[in-house]
Design a protein around this motif. Sequence first.
Motif, PDB file in Angstrom:
ATOM      1  N   LEU A 164      55.848  24.867  -7.003  1.00  0.00           N
ATOM      2  CA  LEU A 164      56.852  24.370  -7.946  1.00  0.00           C
ATOM      3  C   LEU A 164      58.260  24.621  -7.415  1.00  0.00           C
ATOM      4  N   GLN A 165      58.449  25.769  -6.794  1.00  0.00           N
ATOM      5  CA  GLN A 165      59.753  26.080  -6.199  1.00  0.00           C
ATOM      6  C   GLN A 165      60.037  25.149  -5.029  1.00  0.00           C
ATOM      7  N   THR A 166      59.038  24.926  -4.201  1.00  0.00           N
ATOM      8  CA  THR A 166      59.196  24.069  -3.023  1.00  0.00           C
ATOM      9  C   THR A 166      59.539  22.645  -3.413  1.00  0.00           C
ATOM     10  N   GLU A 167      58.879  22.124  -4.454  1.00  0.00           N
ATOM     11  CA  GLU A 167      59.098  20.735  -4.857  1.00  0.00           C
ATOM     12  C   GLU A 167      60.467  20.527  -5.497  1.00  0.00           C
ATOM     13  N   ALA A 168      60.982  21.544  -6.182  1.00  0.00           N
ATOM     14  CA  ALA A 168      62.293  21.418  -6.823  1.00  0.00           C
ATOM     15  C   ALA A 168      63.444  21.651  -5.852  1.00  0.00           C
ATOM     16  N   MET A 169      63.169  22.358  -4.754  1.00  0.00           N
ATOM     17  CA  MET A 169      64.237  22.837  -3.891  1.00  0.00           C
ATOM     18  C   MET A 169      65.154  21.757  -3.307  1.00  0.00           C
ATOM     19  N   PRO A 170      64.626  20.634  -2.774  1.00  0.00           N
ATOM     20  CA  PRO A 170      65.557  19.659  -2.189  1.00  0.00           C
ATOM     21  C   PRO A 170      66.600  19.168  -3.175  1.00  0.00           C
ATOM     22  N   TYR A 171      66.253  19.039  -4.436  1.00  0.00           N
ATOM     23  CA  TYR A 171      67.183  18.515  -5.430  1.00  0.00           C
ATOM     24  C   TYR A 171      68.219  19.557  -5.831  1.00  0.00           C
ATOM     25  N   VAL A 179      78.973  19.266  -2.896  1.00  0.00           N
ATOM     26  CA  VAL A 179      80.149  20.079  -3.187  1.00  0.00           C
ATOM     27  C   VAL A 179      80.871  20.506  -1.915  1.00  0.00           C
ATOM     28  N   HIS A 180      80.118  20.925  -0.914  1.00  0.00           N
ATOM     29  CA  HIS A 180      80.723  21.549   0.260  1.00  0.00           C
ATOM     30  C   HIS A 180      80.741  20.667   1.515  1.00  0.00           C
ATOM     31  N   SER A 181      79.933  19.610   1.549  1.00  0.00           N
ATOM     32  CA  SER A 181      79.854  18.803   2.774  1.00  0.00           C
ATOM     33  C   SER A 181      80.105  17.322   2.518  1.00  0.00           C
ATOM     34  N   ASP A 182      80.705  17.022   1.363  1.00  0.00           N
ATOM     35  CA  ASP A 182      81.044  15.630   1.046  1.00  0.00           C
ATOM     36  C   ASP A 182      79.825  14.713   1.128  1.00  0.00           C
ATOM     37  N   GLY A 183      78.666  15.270   0.787  1.00  0.00           N
ATOM     38  CA  GLY A 183      77.450  14.465   0.760  1.00  0.00           C
ATOM     39  C   GLY A 183      76.752  14.300   2.096  1.00  0.00           C
ATOM     40  N   LYS A 184      77.273  14.954   3.143  1.00  0.00           N
ATOM     41  CA  LYS A 184      76.673  14.819   4.475  1.00  0.00           C
ATOM     42  C   LYS A 184      75.733  15.997   4.742  1.00  0.00           C
ATOM     43  N   PRO A 185      74.446  15.754   4.849  1.00  0.00           N
ATOM     44  CA  PRO A 185      73.478  16.845   5.039  1.00  0.00           C
ATOM     45  C   PRO A 185      73.577  17.452   6.430  1.00  0.00           C
ATOM     46  N   ASP A 186      73.284  18.741   6.531  1.00  0.00           N
ATOM     47  CA  ASP A 186      73.292  19.394   7.836  1.00  0.00           C
ATOM     48  C   ASP A 186      71.943  19.195   8.524  1.00  0.00           C
ATOM     49  N   ARG A 187      71.839  19.733   9.716  1.00  0.00           N
ATOM     50  CA  ARG A 187      70.637  19.544  10.533  1.00  0.00           C
ATOM     51  C   ARG A 187      69.394  20.114   9.862  1.00  0.00           C
ATOM     52  N   ASN A 188      69.533  21.278   9.226  1.00  0.00           N
ATOM     53  CA  ASN A 188      68.371  21.904   8.586  1.00  0.00           C
ATOM     54  C   ASN A 188      67.847  21.071   7.425  1.00  0.00           C
ATOM     55  N   PHE A 189      68.772  20.539   6.625  1.00  0.00           N
ATOM     56  CA  PHE A 189      68.342  19.714   5.493  1.00  0.00           C
ATOM     57  C   PHE A 189      67.663  18.439   5.993  1.00  0.00           C
ATOM     58  N   LYS A 190      68.233  17.837   7.006  1.00  0.00           N
ATOM     59  CA  LYS A 190      67.630  16.622   7.565  1.00  0.00           C
ATOM     60  C   LYS A 190      66.224  16.897   8.090  1.00  0.00           C
ATOM     61  N   ALA A 191      66.074  18.044   8.759  1.00  0.00           N
ATOM     62  CA  ALA A 191      64.767  18.377   9.326  1.00  0.00           C
ATOM     63  C   ALA A 191      63.723  18.584   8.232  1.00  0.00           C
ATOM     64  N   SER A 192      64.136  19.184   7.118  1.00  0.00           N
ATOM     65  CA  SER A 192      63.191  19.500   6.049  1.00  0.00           C
ATOM     66  C   SER A 192      62.972  18.343   5.079  1.00  0.00           C
ATOM     67  N   TYR A 193      64.060  17.610   4.776  1.00  0.00           N
ATOM     68  CA  TYR A 193      63.973  16.626   3.692  1.00  0.00           C
ATOM     69  C   TYR A 193      64.517  15.248   4.066  1.00  0.00           C
ATOM     70  N   GLY A 194      64.775  15.050   5.344  1.00  0.00           N
ATOM     71  CA  GLY A 194      65.393  13.802   5.784  1.00  0.00           C
ATOM     72  C   GLY A 194      64.619  12.561   5.387  1.00  0.00           C
ATOM     73  N   SER A 195      63.299  12.648   5.341  1.00  0.00           N
ATOM     74  CA  SER A 195      62.480  11.479   5.007  1.00  0.00           C
ATOM     75  C   SER A 195      62.593  11.097   3.535  1.00  0.00           C
ATOM     76  N   MET A 196      63.147  11.990   2.706  1.00  0.00           N
ATOM     77  CA  MET A 196      63.234  11.729   1.266  1.00  0.00           C
ATOM     78  C   MET A 196      64.491  10.955   0.886  1.00  0.00           C
ATOM     79  N   PHE A 197      65.510  11.003   1.748  1.00  0.00           N
ATOM     80  CA  PHE A 197      66.799  10.428   1.401  1.00  0.00           C
ATOM     81  C   PHE A 197      67.323   9.558   2.538  1.00  0.00           C
ATOM     82  N   SER A 198      67.909   8.431   2.175  1.00  0.00           N
ATOM     83  CA  SER A 198      68.570   7.594   3.176  1.00  0.00           C
ATOM     84  C   SER A 198      70.057   7.931   3.202  1.00  0.00           C
ATOM     85  N   LEU A 199      70.713   7.601   4.309  1.00  0.00           N
ATOM     86  CA  LEU A 199      72.136   7.864   4.473  1.00  0.00           C
ATOM     87  C   LEU A 199      72.905   6.552   4.502  1.00  0.00           C
ATOM     88  N   ASP A 200      74.148   6.593   4.007  1.00  0.00           N
ATOM     89  CA  ASP A 200      74.978   5.393   4.066  1.00  0.00           C
ATOM     90  C   ASP A 200      75.662   5.301   5.425  1.00  0.00           C
TER      91      ASP A 200
END
Length: 243
Positions: A164-171, A179-200
Amino acid sequence: MKSKGYLRFYNRLVYFDVDLEVVDVLLHNRNLLAGKNKIFKHICQRCHPNLHSHTNTPLARQKVIQHLRKTIYISFIKDLYEEVTEYFRYILKQGAKSIPQKGRLVGDIKLTFNANEILIASSHDEIIESVTNKLFQELESQKNTTLLIKQINSKLGLNICESLQTEAMPYLLLRHIFVHSDGKPDRNFKASYGSMFSLDAKGRISLQKQHLNEAKSKVDALITAFDQAMIEKNYFEQAELQH
């Protein structure tokens, strides 16, 4: 049975849903709002100087409302995180009143109080609230949402299912990115959750309605699990429970 804290959390999700529905209705009815000479009805230069300068076309209306929708989507993610942290503050306070091994709640975290903070407290509840607020601030200061949730789970001894913690974590992590990166994910987020979100085109996460639906579902499931575990351990006073 639910706690008052959970019901506050859930009711605020409903309020957020209303915002999402309103912007969806606006987008689908955008051309019904068209003015004769202006982008929308009832536009005046004094009150709406920026809208007054927009061209009166279907595309212009679409772009304006889509931008509003994007803003509300991002606001939803930020507000969702804030409501989660508010709920965790709540259960820490409730746990501090009821947990048998009160020492484990603070553990090896050092909290500092001056004499006035203790003396001006009008009740034992106020002292508990002051301690738990500082405890939460210390946990949150580590700027690690995953660790924050695990520590609260551990300190209260709730044994919340890790999935339950794992499934909620990306959101929940999305809030930090907006808040801190103007919506631009860092390398770690992309590696873990990149397939869930598209980028503009600018490399920012492009939120879709399905992301918000998933966020509500997964985060609500997590908070519900915390609430039920707190109830099972009798950590809530009866006055805090509602059917």
